[in-house]
Each structure stands twice: as structure tokens, then as C-alpha cells.
Design an enzyme around this catalytic site. Sequence first.
Site, mmCIF file in Angstrom:
data_model
loop_
_atom_site.group_PDB
_atom_site.id
_atom_site.type_symbol
_atom_site.label_atom_id
_atom_site.label_comp_id
_atom_site.label_asym_id
_atom_site.label_seq_id
_atom_site.Cartn_x
_atom_site.Cartn_y
_atom_site.Cartn_z
ATOM 1 N N LYS A 1 -8.972 -12.849 9.412
ATOM 2 C CA LYS A 1 -8.625 -13.085 8.005
ATOM 3 C C LYS A 1 -7.179 -12.681 7.773
ATOM 4 O O LYS A 1 -6.792 -11.553 8.100
ATOM 5 C CB LYS A 1 -9.533 -12.259 7.096
ATOM 6 C CG LYS A 1 -8.984 -12.098 5.677
ATOM 7 C CD LYS A 1 -9.960 -11.458 4.733
ATOM 8 C CE LYS A 1 -9.291 -11.105 3.412
ATOM 9 N NZ LYS A 1 -10.237 -10.726 2.363
ATOM 10 N N LYS B 1 -4.310 -11.849 5.066
ATOM 11 C CA LYS B 1 -3.972 -11.552 3.674
ATOM 12 C C LYS B 1 -2.689 -12.300 3.330
ATOM 13 O O LYS B 1 -1.656 -12.103 3.973
ATOM 14 C CB LYS B 1 -3.804 -10.036 3.528
ATOM 15 C CG LYS B 1 -3.327 -9.533 2.207
ATOM 16 C CD LYS B 1 -4.227 -9.843 1.038
ATOM 17 C CE LYS B 1 -5.657 -9.422 1.174
ATOM 18 N NZ LYS B 1 -6.510 -9.696 0.034
ATOM 19 N N HIS C 1 -11.373 -2.899 6.246
ATOM 20 C CA HIS C 1 -10.035 -2.342 6.446
ATOM 21 C C HIS C 1 -10.079 -1.234 7.508
ATOM 22 O O HIS C 1 -9.047 -0.617 7.796
ATOM 23 C CB HIS C 1 -9.518 -1.699 5.144
ATOM 24 C CG HIS C 1 -9.069 -2.661 4.083
ATOM 25 N ND1 HIS C 1 -9.859 -3.636 3.559
ATOM 26 C CD2 HIS C 1 -7.884 -2.762 3.423
ATOM 27 C CE1 HIS C 1 -9.195 -4.295 2.626
ATOM 28 N NE2 HIS C 1 -8.000 -3.786 2.522
ATOM 29 N N HIS D 1 0.839 -1.202 0.000
ATOM 30 C CA HIS D 1 0.000 0.000 0.000
ATOM 31 C C HIS D 1 0.875 1.254 0.000
ATOM 32 O O HIS D 1 1.888 1.314 0.702
ATOM 33 C CB HIS D 1 -0.885 0.043 1.247
ATOM 34 C CG HIS D 1 -2.046 -0.891 1.203
ATOM 35 N ND1 HIS D 1 -3.239 -0.616 1.826
ATOM 36 C CD2 HIS D 1 -2.212 -2.102 0.602
ATOM 37 C CE1 HIS D 1 -4.088 -1.626 1.631
ATOM 38 N NE2 HIS D 1 -3.484 -2.532 0.889
ATOM 39 N N HIS E 1 -16.695 -8.203 1.054
ATOM 40 C CA HIS E 1 -15.318 -7.785 0.779
ATOM 41 C C HIS E 1 -15.116 -6.311 1.124
ATOM 42 O O HIS E 1 -16.084 -5.552 1.155
ATOM 43 C CB HIS E 1 -15.066 -8.017 -0.721
ATOM 44 C CG HIS E 1 -13.887 -7.314 -1.284
ATOM 45 N ND1 HIS E 1 -13.970 -6.141 -1.988
ATOM 46 C CD2 HIS E 1 -12.568 -7.639 -1.255
ATOM 47 C CE1 HIS E 1 -12.765 -5.771 -2.381
ATOM 48 N NE2 HIS E 1 -11.893 -6.664 -1.953
ATOM 49 N N SER E 2 -13.877 -5.925 1.366
ATOM 50 C CA SER E 2 -13.620 -4.486 1.538
ATOM 51 C C SER E 2 -12.295 -4.084 0.929
ATOM 52 O O SER E 2 -11.442 -4.927 0.630
ATOM 53 C CB SER E 2 -13.642 -4.109 3.021
ATOM 54 O OG SER E 2 -12.350 -4.214 3.581
ATOM 55 N N ASN E 3 -12.141 -2.803 0.729
ATOM 56 C CA ASN E 3 -10.874 -2.157 0.373
ATOM 57 C C ASN E 3 -10.655 -1.047 1.396
ATOM 58 O O ASN E 3 -11.547 -0.774 2.193
ATOM 59 C CB ASN E 3 -10.967 -1.525 -1.014
ATOM 60 C CG ASN E 3 -10.576 -2.499 -2.116
ATOM 61 O OD1 ASN E 3 -11.313 -2.697 -3.068
ATOM 62 N ND2 ASN E 3 -9.423 -3.094 -2.012
ATOM 63 N N ASP F 1 -6.334 -15.406 2.408
ATOM 64 C CA ASP F 1 -6.669 -14.877 1.074
ATOM 65 C C ASP F 1 -5.392 -14.548 0.316
ATOM 66 O O ASP F 1 -4.865 -13.438 0.423
ATOM 67 C CB ASP F 1 -7.523 -13.607 1.251
ATOM 68 C CG ASP F 1 -7.794 -12.912 -0.073
ATOM 69 O OD1 ASP F 1 -7.566 -13.518 -1.130
ATOM 70 O OD2 ASP F 1 -8.254 -11.750 -0.036
ATOM 71 N N PRO F 2 -4.875 -15.512 -0.469
ATOM 72 C CA PRO F 2 -3.639 -15.228 -1.225
ATOM 73 C C PRO F 2 -3.866 -14.417 -2.497
ATOM 74 O O PRO F 2 -2.923 -14.228 -3.273
ATOM 75 C CB PRO F 2 -3.110 -16.632 -1.569
ATOM 76 C CG PRO F 2 -4.012 -17.616 -0.898
ATOM 77 C CD PRO F 2 -5.288 -16.915 -0.609
HETATM 78 O O1 GKR Z 1 -6.052 -3.890 0.659
HETATM 79 O O2 GKR Z 1 -4.289 -4.945 -0.019
HETATM 80 C C1 GKR Z 1 -5.493 -4.864 0.125
HETATM 81 C C2 GKR Z 1 -6.374 -6.009 -0.316
HETATM 82 O O3 GKR Z 1 -5.603 -6.995 -0.935
HETATM 83 C C3 GKR Z 1 -7.451 -5.538 -1.230
HETATM 84 O O4 GKR Z 1 -6.893 -4.822 -2.285
HETATM 85 C C4 GKR Z 1 -8.324 -6.632 -1.781
HETATM 86 O O5 GKR Z 1 -9.241 -6.078 -2.654
HETATM 87 O O6 GKR Z 1 -9.183 -6.908 0.434
HETATM 88 C C5 GKR Z 1 -9.163 -7.345 -0.817
HETATM 89 C C6 GKR Z 1 -9.358 -8.825 -0.997
HETATM 90 O O7 GKR Z 1 -10.021 -9.421 -0.173
HETATM 91 O O8 GKR Z 1 -8.897 -9.392 -1.985
HETATM 92 MG MG MG Z 2 -10.026 -11.250 -1.267
#
Ligand code: GKR
Ligand code: MG
Length: 417
Positions: A184, A186, A342, A28, A313-315, A214-215
Site C-alpha cells: 500500500k 500512502k 504501521h 509525522h 485500517h491502521s494508525n 491512498d491519497p
Molecule cells: O499514518 O500518516 C498516516 C496515515 O495517513 C494515517 O493517519 C491514516 O489514518 O493510515 C491511514 C489511512 O489509511 O488513511
Molecule cells: Mg486510508
Amino acid sequence: MPDLRIQDIRVTPIAFYDPPLLNNAGCHEPFALRSIIEVETEDGVIGLGESYGVQEMIAALNELAPHLVGMSVTNISGLRARAAQVVCGETTGYSGQEGLLPRVIGAIEVAMWDALGKATGQRVVDLLGGQVREDVPFAAYLFYKFKSHAGQTATDPWGEVLTPEQLVGEAQKMVDQFGFRALKLKGGILPVEDEMAGLEALHAAFPDAPLRIDPNGGWHVHTALNLLPRLTGMIEYLEDPTLGIEANAVVQAATEIPLATNMYVVAEKHLPPAIRQDAFRVILSDHHYWGGLMASRHLARICEIWGLSLGMHSNSHLGISLAAMTHLAAATPNLTYDCDTHYPWQTDEVIEGGKDAFRFENGCLTVPEGPGLGVTLDRSELKRLHQNYLDCGILTRNDRAEMQKHQPDWQFARPRY
Ligand code: GKR
Ligand code: MG
């Protein structure tokens, strides 16, 4: 009878501080972009929306806005039709994988619901069919992360998170502060063995917590297949382990663990092939790209009909989005899993009350009080965050380039492992 016709639509791009969180696409940047949408009726009622803030989104919203003046805020079909004419249908712009059109519709549609609610004294959750749950549960969204942004020395309160011990520390902090139940992780960033060690450490530290990883499509099919025995019994779902509908269907066929997606079923046209191939058993909906709140309610019904589970889902986002997500989740009977957010990663806010406007209790939020979405714009913060946008020079999201500032020889790869 209030005059519900749209008199004006304003779109303000903003940038807010974002920590150096890692994902399969990179890191990010110091600022995340959003758009704040204000739909004002002839009576001067202002409805709010929040969505993506990348350049093409801002341009499309500004292009569409004047074409909606005079339309009633109840006319969601009219919004869709007008947006289709102006935005010219599907583009391959955003993320190279989804359409701009549903994103533009979703951004304005939320503000139309908020204006309708505020003008008529009703909450959005009631306009969406009625409240079916008091508490909306959210999950802790755990990220590996760097200590500081590239070229900076200032660290954030979360510090570096690259080891299992640091990951458990991050999770503990999230659980202590917000009471989250589900965790969760990432993934798709570190070598698989390292992420498995992280997941196993989380499982040992929080044996009752439903876990997810969540890969983001970062694993090869053979890698995902090899990991299934270790993941079985440890995680509640496996999110987008590999690339595309067909490859994920191969993984799903080999396991009882439900596969979830927010990457490969992101529009109506993806539902038939995904369902036919039984590629995913959980759809992670997101009103920001599914075309708004009403489209998301329809998606929930489709999931119900086809026996698919549903999550959210979120961003990176602020409070207007969080309020909209909470109203939607509270109006959705078949929400199966705790929603992603997030929000704990964000320190800035654009609504009155700041970060205190939302109080997580045991990981849950209740629907904000008051008509519409129940949130009000903080105009001085809007101004400050808009100035951030003008000053930061970021016009689109580029996690890859940001990662290369930390590790110049880093290359994007999906699948990577
Ligand atoms: O914020 O880095 C992130 C996430 O990877 C995001 O961009 C994804 O859209 O949260 C998301 C996901 O579940 O894939
Ligand atoms: Mg995802």
C-alpha cells in the site's frame, strides 16, 4: 466462578518514537501518542486496551473510568450506555470528522474482552465467535518520508524516501523483513506524476504484488478520473482518492477498480448514503473508531449483507492494538483484503517480549497464544513511554505544523492535486 466486576480502570498516556512519514496532512512528529488502558476485575485480573492518546481522548477515558466500577466486564451494552451519558454523545473533536464516543467505547471494550478472556481462560478470538483463519495477512504500508526529523541529524534505518528508486528500496526491505504480499502506498503528497512513477516502479519491481494507493482525499475528481486508465489492471483498490462520499461516488461510477475508504464511512450513519450512492466497494474497518471489537464484527456482517468488501485500517500503534486487530481479523469470515499496519515503522513496544513478541511469516501473523489477547504489559516500558509522553510536550497530533518545520511555506490542501 470468577468475579468479573470492574474494580479499577487505569489510563496511561504514552509517547513512542515515530519516523518522519509523509501524508496529505503533513509529516509525522517524532513521537506518536497512545493511551494504554488497564481494566482490573475484583479478582485482580487485568485486561489491556490501546487506543489514541490525544488530550481529549485521555480526558474522556479518565472521566468515564470511575462510572464503570462495579460493572461486569461482560456488559458491553452497559459500557455503551454509560459512555454515552458521560461523554455526551457525538462530538466533532477528534480530526474534526468523527465522534469521540465510539473511540472511548472501543478503547475500554477491548480491555474488557481481554479481562474476560484472561479470567475465563479463553482467547478473544473465541469470544468473538471463533477462529475462521489461522493466518492473518497484513500489507506493507509504504510511505514517502524525510531522512530525519526537522532540526535533527539522526536518520532512521529507512533513510529518505522521495523517489521511485527509494520507494522500491523501502518496499524491498519490508518484503524481505516481513514477507508482505500486498503493498500500500500512502499518496496525496507528491505531484500526481511523481506518485504514479512510484506506483509504476513498484508494479515493475513486484509484478505479482496486489497494489493500493491512498491519497487521503488529496486528488480532485478530475485528477482521479484522468488516472483511472493507468491505474486499471495495476491496483487492487483505490483508497479515498477524493473528498467525501458524493465525489468518490463519481469516481467509482467511472471504474471497475473498487474504491476503499477509512475516511468517509467511519460511523454507522455514513453507511446508508455511501451504499445508496455506491461510493465505495471496500470498507476499511478499524475497531479503534468503530466502537470496539463487537461493533467491528457487526460492521463485517453489514458489509456481507450489502455485498461490500472488507479490509482493515491502521494508525501508528503498538502491540496491544496489533494483538486486538489480529484476533478480530481471525474471527472475521469476510475479511477480503490484507490488513494495514504501521507496526514495522515502530521501534518501541509496551508488551513483554518487545518487538519479538510478533513474528510475521509471509506477511501473516497468527493469533497470539494464551488467554485474552495473549499479550502482557511490560511495566518498565510503560513507565519509560509514559515519561516520554510527559517530556515530549506533544498533546495532540499535528502533522501540518510538523511539515511546516521542514518546509515553512507548506500549506495544507485537500484536495491538493
Ligand atoms: O499514518 O500518516 C498516516 C496515515 O495517513 C494515517 O493517519 C491514516 O489514518 O493510515 C491511514 C489511512 O489509511 O488513511
Ligand atoms: Mg486510508
